[in-house]
Design an enzyme around this catalytic site. Sequence first.
Site, PDB file in Angstrom:
ATOM      1  N   CYS A  17       0.817  -1.218   0.000  1.00  0.00           N
ATOM      2  CA  CYS A  17       0.000   0.000   0.000  1.00  0.00           C
ATOM      3  C   CYS A  17       0.853   1.271   0.000  1.00  0.00           C
ATOM      4  O   CYS A  17       0.328   2.362  -0.231  1.00  0.00           O
ATOM      5  CB  CYS A  17      -0.947  -0.004   1.186  1.00  0.00           C
ATOM      6  SG  CYS A  17      -1.856  -1.545   1.321  1.00  0.00           S
TER       7      CYS A  17
ATOM      8  N   HIS B 163      -3.755   6.823   2.110  1.00  0.00           N
ATOM      9  CA  HIS B 163      -4.107   5.477   1.665  1.00  0.00           C
ATOM     10  C   HIS B 163      -5.501   5.131   2.171  1.00  0.00           C
ATOM     11  O   HIS B 163      -5.840   5.385   3.325  1.00  0.00           O
ATOM     12  CB  HIS B 163      -3.075   4.480   2.213  1.00  0.00           C
ATOM     13  CG  HIS B 163      -3.457   3.055   2.015  1.00  0.00           C
ATOM     14  ND1 HIS B 163      -3.940   2.585   0.820  1.00  0.00           N
ATOM     15  CD2 HIS B 163      -3.449   1.991   2.854  1.00  0.00           C
ATOM     16  CE1 HIS B 163      -4.203   1.290   0.940  1.00  0.00           C
ATOM     17  NE2 HIS B 163      -3.923   0.914   2.163  1.00  0.00           N
TER      18      HIS B 163
ATOM     19  N   ASN C 205     -10.271  -1.034  -0.416  1.00  0.00           N
ATOM     20  CA  ASN C 205      -8.830  -0.828  -0.261  1.00  0.00           C
ATOM     21  C   ASN C 205      -8.147  -1.458  -1.467  1.00  0.00           C
ATOM     22  O   ASN C 205      -8.163  -2.672  -1.626  1.00  0.00           O
ATOM     23  CB  ASN C 205      -8.394  -1.491   1.053  1.00  0.00           C
ATOM     24  CG  ASN C 205      -6.900  -1.409   1.296  1.00  0.00           C
ATOM     25  OD1 ASN C 205      -6.115  -1.158   0.385  1.00  0.00           O
ATOM     26  ND2 ASN C 205      -6.503  -1.651   2.537  1.00  0.00           N
TER      27      ASN C 205
HETATM   28  O1  UT7 Z   1      -4.056  -1.641   3.345  1.00  0.00           O
HETATM   29  C1  UT7 Z   1      -3.140  -2.126   4.249  1.00  0.00           C
HETATM   30  C2  UT7 Z   1      -3.396  -1.626   5.591  1.00  0.00           C
HETATM   31  N1  UT7 Z   1      -4.589  -2.237   6.129  1.00  0.00           N
HETATM   32  C3  UT7 Z   1      -5.243  -1.640   7.088  1.00  0.00           C
HETATM   33  O2  UT7 Z   1      -4.862  -0.557   7.471  1.00  0.00           O
HETATM   34  C4  UT7 Z   1      -6.429  -2.364   7.699  1.00  0.00           C
HETATM   35  C5  UT7 Z   1      -6.387  -2.174   9.177  1.00  0.00           C
HETATM   36  N2  UT7 Z   1      -7.410  -2.876   9.915  1.00  0.00           N
HETATM   37  C6  UT7 Z   1      -8.731  -2.590   9.832  1.00  0.00           C
HETATM   38  O3  UT7 Z   1      -9.121  -1.747   9.044  1.00  0.00           O
HETATM   39  C7  UT7 Z   1      -9.668  -3.230  10.820  1.00  0.00           C
HETATM   40  O4  UT7 Z   1      -8.914  -3.948  11.760  1.00  0.00           O
HETATM   41  C8  UT7 Z   1     -10.741  -4.162  10.187  1.00  0.00           C
HETATM   42  C9  UT7 Z   1     -11.726  -3.299   9.413  1.00  0.00           C
HETATM   43  C10 UT7 Z   1     -10.067  -5.174   9.285  1.00  0.00           C
HETATM   44  C11 UT7 Z   1     -11.513  -4.877  11.280  1.00  0.00           C
HETATM   45  O5  UT7 Z   1     -12.104  -3.936  12.161  1.00  0.00           O
HETATM   46  P1  UT7 Z   1     -11.879  -4.053  13.736  1.00  0.00           P
HETATM   47  O6  UT7 Z   1     -12.633  -2.960  14.340  1.00  0.00           O
HETATM   48  O7  UT7 Z   1     -10.396  -4.082  13.995  1.00  0.00           O
HETATM   49  O8  UT7 Z   1     -12.543  -5.436  14.067  1.00  0.00           O
HETATM   50  P2  UT7 Z   1     -12.034  -6.557  15.074  1.00  0.00           P
HETATM   51  O9  UT7 Z   1     -11.157  -7.495  14.338  1.00  0.00           O
HETATM   52  O10 UT7 Z   1     -11.517  -5.915  16.322  1.00  0.00           O
HETATM   53  O11 UT7 Z   1     -13.373  -7.302  15.424  1.00  0.00           O
HETATM   54  C12 UT7 Z   1     -14.412  -6.647  16.193  1.00  0.00           C
HETATM   55  C13 UT7 Z   1     -15.586  -7.574  16.350  1.00  0.00           C
HETATM   56  C14 UT7 Z   1     -15.249  -8.959  16.871  1.00  0.00           C
HETATM   57  O12 UT7 Z   1     -16.350  -9.386  17.644  1.00  0.00           O
HETATM   58  P3  UT7 Z   1     -16.332  -9.282  19.255  1.00  0.00           P
HETATM   59  O13 UT7 Z   1     -15.132 -10.057  19.681  1.00  0.00           O
HETATM   60  O14 UT7 Z   1     -16.220  -7.819  19.540  1.00  0.00           O
HETATM   61  O15 UT7 Z   1     -17.648  -9.875  19.634  1.00  0.00           O
HETATM   62  C15 UT7 Z   1     -15.146  -9.789  15.605  1.00  0.00           C
HETATM   63  O16 UT7 Z   1     -15.440 -11.138  15.843  1.00  0.00           O
HETATM   64  O17 UT7 Z   1     -16.197  -7.771  15.061  1.00  0.00           O
HETATM   65  C16 UT7 Z   1     -16.211  -9.186  14.752  1.00  0.00           C
HETATM   66  N3  UT7 Z   1     -15.895  -9.291  13.344  1.00  0.00           N
HETATM   67  C17 UT7 Z   1     -16.821  -9.232  12.369  1.00  0.00           C
HETATM   68  N4  UT7 Z   1     -18.156  -9.098  12.399  1.00  0.00           N
HETATM   69  C18 UT7 Z   1     -18.818  -9.029  11.245  1.00  0.00           C
HETATM   70  C19 UT7 Z   1     -14.678  -9.427  12.750  1.00  0.00           C
HETATM   71  N5  UT7 Z   1     -14.794  -9.449  11.418  1.00  0.00           N
HETATM   72  C20 UT7 Z   1     -16.105  -9.320  11.155  1.00  0.00           C
HETATM   73  C21 UT7 Z   1     -16.866  -9.269   9.966  1.00  0.00           C
HETATM   74  N6  UT7 Z   1     -18.187  -9.113  10.049  1.00  0.00           N
HETATM   75  N7  UT7 Z   1     -16.266  -9.344   8.751  1.00  0.00           N
END
Ligand code: UT7
Length: 342
Positions: A131, A267, A298
Amino acid sequence: MSDTTVPATGHRLTAPPVTGYARFLSTGSYRPERVVPNSEIVDRIDSSDQWIRERSGIESRRFARPDESVVDMAEAASRVALERAGLTGADIDVVLVATVTHPYQTPSAATLLAHRLGATPAAAFDISAACAGFCYGVALANDMIRAGTARHVLLVGVEKLTDFLDLDDRGSAFIFGDGAGAVVVGPSDTPGIGPTVWGSDGAQWDAIVNKQSWVEYRDSGHEEWPALKMAGQTVFRWAVWQMSPVAQKALDAAGVAIGDLGAFIPHQANVRIIDAMVKQMGLPEHVPVSRDIATSGNTSAASVPLAMDRMLAEGEAKSGDLALLIGFGAGLAYAAQVVELP
Ligand code: UT7
């Protein structure tokens, strides 16, 4: 040798003095036709449109056709950029392609692109900085032109991430999209590209990584396709806390006050990361911020040039404005610079 600067033969190298500057002459972009809304993604990952919008800001993304390659998309974006610059392939000295999804280890996508554009015998190579790849390329193009290694550089950020996407992976299936953005960089009497602030942190090499190497894929009897996997939270935290200072350093290095920016083009990784950076940097409200992620997802190396081209096309930013660019991602690698928009 007594004098380390003069070889025993007495001969010296000659090299052209660094005299000029460089700037973007034009932009171009290519977005695949197929729009993929969240509703098409959610079932396989037990998610919802609302969750994806709230957590990432993504409403839809574009998926390339199966027969559409990284080079096809790069060519389409490049032709637009060349035409807008009033140049042809024959005017290009170096072709740089930032990509991590060209599915050949070798040769590069750039050599084939150069051939298709009639940019032969331009030097051509790919940049593997994920990226951050486009912003790495801006640094290289600027330095090449300033040092006299090239007069015109074609720089493309392009990805077909769908070839490396696991549509059953909850952590990444909804994030990525396909597309290409290009710029022509050329000589300028005044500085059009500020100093690049860049770096990498290989200690976090495995935060965004193919599930296995090609060799492991072969040796496992093709058990699991080497799709990308991402430690979302790790990358999220790194981006939110580490990237604003990098962006600020790029502003300082260019001698530009934040309020003098005409655009902030980060980005497009996650709209929450963009919003956090805006807040941490204290970006004044009058500076437009790209949020192309909403309908592009992305697109890794393509995200900054796609976002830039859209801001110019929609009149959100205008020619001559100063824009702060920052790319960051797998590596973990990052780069930022201030540029004058073409
Ligand atoms: O381009 C290269 C650079 N990339 C980035 O900069 C991406 C960086 N990361 C992100 O943008 C975020 O981490 C994501 C958008 C990928 C994920 O968001 P998050 O807020 O970090 O989610 P999380 O992994 O902390 O999960 C939060 C909750 C969890 O549930 P509990 O434990 O709070 O009950 C997950 O199980 O959301 C749940 N979860 C989902 N729910 C619905 C995780 N993935 C999903 C999903 N749909 N796809």
